[in-house]
Design a protein around this motif. Structure first.
Motif, PDB file in Angstrom:
ATOM      1  N   ARG A 191       0.811  -1.213   0.000  1.00  0.00           N
ATOM      2  CA  ARG A 191       0.000   0.000   0.000  1.00  0.00           C
ATOM      3  C   ARG A 191       0.848   1.269   0.000  1.00  0.00           C
ATOM      4  O   ARG A 191       0.439   2.295  -0.510  1.00  0.00           O
ATOM      5  CB  ARG A 191      -0.915  -0.041   1.233  1.00  0.00           C
ATOM      6  N   PHE A 192       2.045   1.185   0.551  1.00  0.00           N
ATOM      7  CA  PHE A 192       2.801   2.413   0.761  1.00  0.00           C
ATOM      8  C   PHE A 192       3.941   2.635  -0.234  1.00  0.00           C
ATOM      9  O   PHE A 192       4.692   3.570  -0.097  1.00  0.00           O
ATOM     10  CB  PHE A 192       3.318   2.445   2.204  1.00  0.00           C
ATOM     11  N   ALA A 193       4.035   1.749  -1.215  1.00  0.00           N
ATOM     12  CA  ALA A 193       5.031   1.984  -2.264  1.00  0.00           C
ATOM     13  C   ALA A 193       4.370   2.771  -3.392  1.00  0.00           C
ATOM     14  O   ALA A 193       3.164   2.648  -3.616  1.00  0.00           O
ATOM     15  CB  ALA A 193       5.558   0.648  -2.790  1.00  0.00           C
ATOM     16  N   ALA A 194       5.163   3.565  -4.092  1.00  0.00           N
ATOM     17  CA  ALA A 194       4.645   4.271  -5.263  1.00  0.00           C
ATOM     18  C   ALA A 194       4.582   3.274  -6.415  1.00  0.00           C
ATOM     19  O   ALA A 194       5.595   2.689  -6.775  1.00  0.00           O
ATOM     20  CB  ALA A 194       5.567   5.433  -5.611  1.00  0.00           C
ATOM     21  N   ILE A 195       3.399   3.066  -6.958  1.00  0.00           N
ATOM     22  CA  ILE A 195       3.263   2.099  -8.056  1.00  0.00           C
ATOM     23  C   ILE A 195       3.184   2.867  -9.376  1.00  0.00           C
ATOM     24  O   ILE A 195       2.311   3.708  -9.561  1.00  0.00           O
ATOM     25  CB  ILE A 195       2.027   1.207  -7.874  1.00  0.00           C
ATOM     26  N   VAL A 196       4.123   2.572 -10.243  1.00  0.00           N
ATOM     27  CA  VAL A 196       4.173   3.204 -11.557  1.00  0.00           C
ATOM     28  C   VAL A 196       3.865   2.129 -12.598  1.00  0.00           C
ATOM     29  O   VAL A 196       4.535   1.097 -12.644  1.00  0.00           O
ATOM     30  CB  VAL A 196       5.562   3.825 -11.814  1.00  0.00           C
ATOM     31  N   ILE A 197       2.836   2.381 -13.389  1.00  0.00           N
ATOM     32  CA  ILE A 197       2.402   1.391 -14.372  1.00  0.00           C
ATOM     33  C   ILE A 197       3.261   1.499 -15.624  1.00  0.00           C
ATOM     34  O   ILE A 197       3.503   2.600 -16.129  1.00  0.00           O
ATOM     35  CB  ILE A 197       0.921   1.629 -14.758  1.00  0.00           C
ATOM     36  N   LEU A 198       3.711   0.360 -16.116  1.00  0.00           N
ATOM     37  CA  LEU A 198       4.413   0.292 -17.406  1.00  0.00           C
ATOM     38  C   LEU A 198       3.412  -0.250 -18.410  1.00  0.00           C
ATOM     39  O   LEU A 198       2.869  -1.338 -18.216  1.00  0.00           O
ATOM     40  CB  LEU A 198       5.593  -0.672 -17.326  1.00  0.00           C
ATOM     41  N   THR A 199       3.168   0.482 -19.459  1.00  0.00           N
ATOM     42  CA  THR A 199       2.123   0.037 -20.368  1.00  0.00           C
ATOM     43  C   THR A 199       2.432   0.395 -21.811  1.00  0.00           C
ATOM     44  O   THR A 199       3.318   1.201 -22.084  1.00  0.00           O
ATOM     45  CB  THR A 199       0.769   0.669 -19.949  1.00  0.00           C
ATOM     46  N   GLY A 200       1.694  -0.222 -22.722  1.00  0.00           N
ATOM     47  CA  GLY A 200       1.787   0.136 -24.127  1.00  0.00           C
ATOM     48  C   GLY A 200       0.723   1.170 -24.443  1.00  0.00           C
ATOM     49  O   GLY A 200      -0.176   1.418 -23.643  1.00  0.00           O
ATOM     50  N   VAL A 201       0.843   1.780 -25.636  1.00  0.00           N
ATOM     51  CA  VAL A 201      -0.118   2.819 -26.026  1.00  0.00           C
ATOM     52  C   VAL A 201      -1.545   2.270 -26.002  1.00  0.00           C
ATOM     53  O   VAL A 201      -2.485   2.929 -25.540  1.00  0.00           O
ATOM     54  CB  VAL A 201       0.216   3.336 -27.450  1.00  0.00           C
ATOM     55  N   GLU A 202      -1.704   1.017 -26.460  1.00  0.00           N
ATOM     56  CA  GLU A 202      -3.043   0.438 -26.564  1.00  0.00           C
ATOM     57  C   GLU A 202      -3.711   0.268 -25.203  1.00  0.00           C
ATOM     58  O   GLU A 202      -4.932   0.239 -25.111  1.00  0.00           O
ATOM     59  CB  GLU A 202      -2.980  -0.935 -27.265  1.00  0.00           C
ATOM     60  N   ASP A 203      -2.902   0.126 -24.179  1.00  0.00           N
ATOM     61  CA  ASP A 203      -3.467  -0.120 -22.845  1.00  0.00           C
ATOM     62  C   ASP A 203      -3.493   1.141 -21.982  1.00  0.00           C
ATOM     63  O   ASP A 203      -3.624   1.070 -20.768  1.00  0.00           O
ATOM     64  CB  ASP A 203      -2.652  -1.211 -22.126  1.00  0.00           C
ATOM     65  N   GLU A 204      -3.366   2.290 -22.643  1.00  0.00           N
ATOM     66  CA  GLU A 204      -3.270   3.534 -21.878  1.00  0.00           C
ATOM     67  C   GLU A 204      -4.538   3.776 -21.051  1.00  0.00           C
ATOM     68  O   GLU A 204      -4.468   4.319 -19.945  1.00  0.00           O
ATOM     69  CB  GLU A 204      -3.012   4.712 -22.813  1.00  0.00           C
ATOM     70  N   ALA A 205      -5.684   3.360 -21.583  1.00  0.00           N
ATOM     71  CA  ALA A 205      -6.935   3.585 -20.853  1.00  0.00           C
ATOM     72  C   ALA A 205      -6.928   2.815 -19.523  1.00  0.00           C
ATOM     73  O   ALA A 205      -7.382   3.331 -18.494  1.00  0.00           O
ATOM     74  CB  ALA A 205      -8.117   3.145 -21.703  1.00  0.00           C
ATOM     75  N   VAL A 206      -6.396   1.604 -19.555  1.00  0.00           N
ATOM     76  CA  VAL A 206      -6.327   0.805 -18.321  1.00  0.00           C
ATOM     77  C   VAL A 206      -5.366   1.470 -17.336  1.00  0.00           C
ATOM     78  O   VAL A 206      -5.634   1.542 -16.131  1.00  0.00           O
ATOM     79  CB  VAL A 206      -5.860  -0.636 -18.632  1.00  0.00           C
ATOM     80  N   ALA A 207      -4.244   1.974 -17.879  1.00  0.00           N
ATOM     81  CA  ALA A 207      -3.265   2.640 -17.009  1.00  0.00           C
ATOM     82  C   ALA A 207      -3.871   3.880 -16.378  1.00  0.00           C
ATOM     83  O   ALA A 207      -3.654   4.164 -15.198  1.00  0.00           O
ATOM     84  CB  ALA A 207      -2.022   3.010 -17.815  1.00  0.00           C
ATOM     85  N   THR A 208      -4.658   4.612 -17.166  1.00  0.00           N
ATOM     86  CA  THR A 208      -5.321   5.807 -16.633  1.00  0.00           C
ATOM     87  C   THR A 208      -6.288   5.411 -15.517  1.00  0.00           C
ATOM     88  O   THR A 208      -6.390   6.091 -14.494  1.00  0.00           O
ATOM     89  CB  THR A 208      -6.081   6.537 -17.756  1.00  0.00           C
ATOM     90  N   ALA A 209      -6.987   4.306 -15.738  1.00  0.00           N
ATOM     91  CA  ALA A 209      -7.912   3.826 -14.693  1.00  0.00           C
ATOM     92  C   ALA A 209      -7.144   3.475 -13.423  1.00  0.00           C
ATOM     93  O   ALA A 209      -7.616   3.725 -12.309  1.00  0.00           O
ATOM     94  CB  ALA A 209      -8.674   2.610 -15.205  1.00  0.00           C
ATOM     95  N   ALA A 210      -5.957   2.919 -13.592  1.00  0.00           N
ATOM     96  CA  ALA A 210      -5.137   2.579 -12.416  1.00  0.00           C
ATOM     97  C   ALA A 210      -4.753   3.837 -11.636  1.00  0.00           C
ATOM     98  O   ALA A 210      -4.672   3.809 -10.403  1.00  0.00           O
ATOM     99  CB  ALA A 210      -3.883   1.816 -12.849  1.00  0.00           C
TER     100      ALA A 210
END
Lengths: 390, 111
Positions: free
Chosen positions: A83-102
């Motif tokens: 819970r206390f770590a900064a989570i940075v999503i690695l994603t492709g352009v196609e999955d940007e919507a999912v990353a934004t949701a994260a």
């Protein structure tokens, strides 16, 4: 002379099943000059879970699509573990919507693979870490304002743990839900005294997210309370606890119980300071002897300052042996510069019986010592706590 | 060894070199990355021969994600097209793109 040029150290968990991507990220971070990155790689969710159980990380670089976990579910599962770590999503352009949701669910940032490299990657991670430290944990958790009581010993061996166990037992009998939290990173005594081997060390608990994970990690004691303590024989971790981590843990514990009894040692002042600031009451546990009273008198003011308010520090005496020549209580109260909430009569042999039979308040409820504990527990069950009229 | 084989193949087939300017900080990594993709291409060709699309899709997804990062945006484009074709089980397109990839990997040179 202090080395002022030293770069900060960042522990990063890279959760990525692509070897090519992992090589690239490690290369960029390894060459960074803005921080010294220590990168551990996990190629699946299961391996990430193992890594998180072993070590604390400042940041997690997370590919959402792993062999054993996909999409936003991957983020949720990792977040629950860290819970206390900064989570940075690695994603492709196609999955940007999912990353934004994260991001909407608490991710610190997302990076499109191939678009950020070199020092830019390191800078984004550093920024995410700093930002996540500055912003309080966002996700909503059930709020239940459990009363937090800090028990601190004026000197070692004064019986803090014994008192915490007996108070927890009394309140459990009154149908209160109670958590015993031994706030130290290692070498605790509660588990040893109660014959329990906790499944997760406090370091592991600190990294767990969500109250469900926290709840599951506690040991349920046969007489009712739940226990969070250092593992038996645990060694100090590389990343020692700080006050902020202790504060977050106490906050979350308070959402799970009516009472949280925090057993802390003054040898770790950062922990005590955090607990005093969060506690509704601080109970200074001391023997009725001149040395302990003298020591306690020097710290009550500091404890009240840490708590940030008046009348939230009180003393409880445990009389391991009778001090026949002890000063009268009014004089002691004046020297302590705080009120007294309990005086537990001598009962050393009886108190030690819990190792075989359970807390004395349950095995010998009629004993004077048990009656004294019950009275003290009664006062701590109220807010504000009432002091003894002395 | 593999690089020498690629060079030989390129000369025999008369394929002109495609020179790609890779940033200085990636030059150390790029040759190994290209080697891994060449080897991977052999693997997925075998998988496709067995009618298995899943390994092709995984390979293409990785190519898409990493190509630009290593300084080869063309590989990202090819990876994207291959991934889509593998997902759709579009064999003709997949063969065409794999041929493109094979030629690119044979021709590419790091500047």
């Amino acid at each position: 002379m202090a080395d002022t040029t030293r770069t900060p150290s960042c522990h990063v968990l890279l959760v990525e099943d692509s070897a090519d991507s992992a090589v690239l990220v490690k290369h960029f971070l390894g060459a960074s000059k803005i921080a010294e990155f220590h990168v551990v790689t996990a190629t699946s969710f299961d391996l990430a879970r193992e890594a998180l159980a072993r070590q604390r990380f400042d940041a997690i670089l997370l590919d959402l699509n792993l062999p054993d976990s996909h999409g936003l579910d991957t983020f949720s599962r990792v977040r629950d573990l860290a819970r206390f770590a900064a989570i940075v999503i690695l994603t492709g352009v196609e999955d940007e919507a999912v990353a934004t949701a994260a991001i909407g669910h608490g991710a610190a940032d997302y990076l499109i693979k191939g678009e950020v490299g070199g020092e830019g990657l390191a800078r984004r991670i550093r920024f995410a870490i700093e930002r996540s430290r500055a912003i309080p944990s966002a996700p909503a958790e059930p709020k239940r304002a459990g009363l937090v009581t800090l028990l601190a010993g004026a000197k070692g061996g004064s019986g803090v743990s014994t008192m915490a166990i007996n108070l927890a037992a009394v309140l459990s009998r009154k149908e209160r839900s109670v958590i015993l939290l031994e706030l130290r990173s290692h070498g605790g005594t509660l588990a040893a005294m109660l014959g329990v081997n906790p499944p997760v060390t406090l370091d592991g608990i600190a990294e767990m997210g969500g109250t469900n994970a926290l709840d599951a990690s506690m040991s349920k004691l046969p007489f009712g309370p739940r226990l969070m303590s250092a593992a038996l024989g645990a060694q100090p971790s590389d990343a020692p606890w700080d006050g902020a981590a202790a504060d977050r843990l106490i906050q979350r514990a308070a959402t799970l119980a009516d009472h949280v009894f925090v057993d802390a040692t003054l040898a770790q002042p950062a922990m005590v300071k955090a607990a005093a600031a969060r506690a509704s009451f601080t109970l200074l546990v001391l023997e009725r002897d001149p040395v302990a009273i003298g020591l306690a008198g020097r710290i009550t003011g500091t404890l009240a300052d840490w708590a940030g308010r008046r009348n939230c520090v009180g003393a409880a005496f445990v009389n391991l042996v009778p001090f026949l020549d002890s000063a009268p209580l009014p004089a002691i109260r004046a020297e302590l510069n705080c009120g007294i909430v309990g005086v537990i009569p001598p009962a050393r042999e009886m108190l030690q019986s819990y190792r075989r039979q359970g807390p004395i308040v349950l095995t010998h409820p009629e004993a004077q010592v048990s009656i004294a504990y019950a009275g003290l527990a009664e006062r701590l069950d109220q807010s504000p706590v009432e002091f003894l009229a002395i | 060894m593999l690089r020498a084989a690629v060079e030989l193949y390129r000369r025999l087939d008369g394929i002109p070199a495609v020179r790609v300017a890779v940033p200085e900080f990636l030059r150390e990594l790029a040759p190994d990355f290209l080697c891994r993709q060449r080897l991977g291409l052999f693997d997925i060709a075998g998988a496709l021969g067995r009618g298995e699309f899943e390994p092709v899709q995984r390979f293409a997804h990785n190519l898409k994600g990493c190509g630009s990062g290593y300084g080869f945006p063309r590989l990202t484009d090819l990876g994207r097209e291959m991934e889509r074709a593998a997902k759709d089980r579009d064999l003709p397109t997949l063969h065409l793109r794999m041929r493109d990839l094979s030629q690119y990997l044979a021709a590419v040179d790091i500047e």
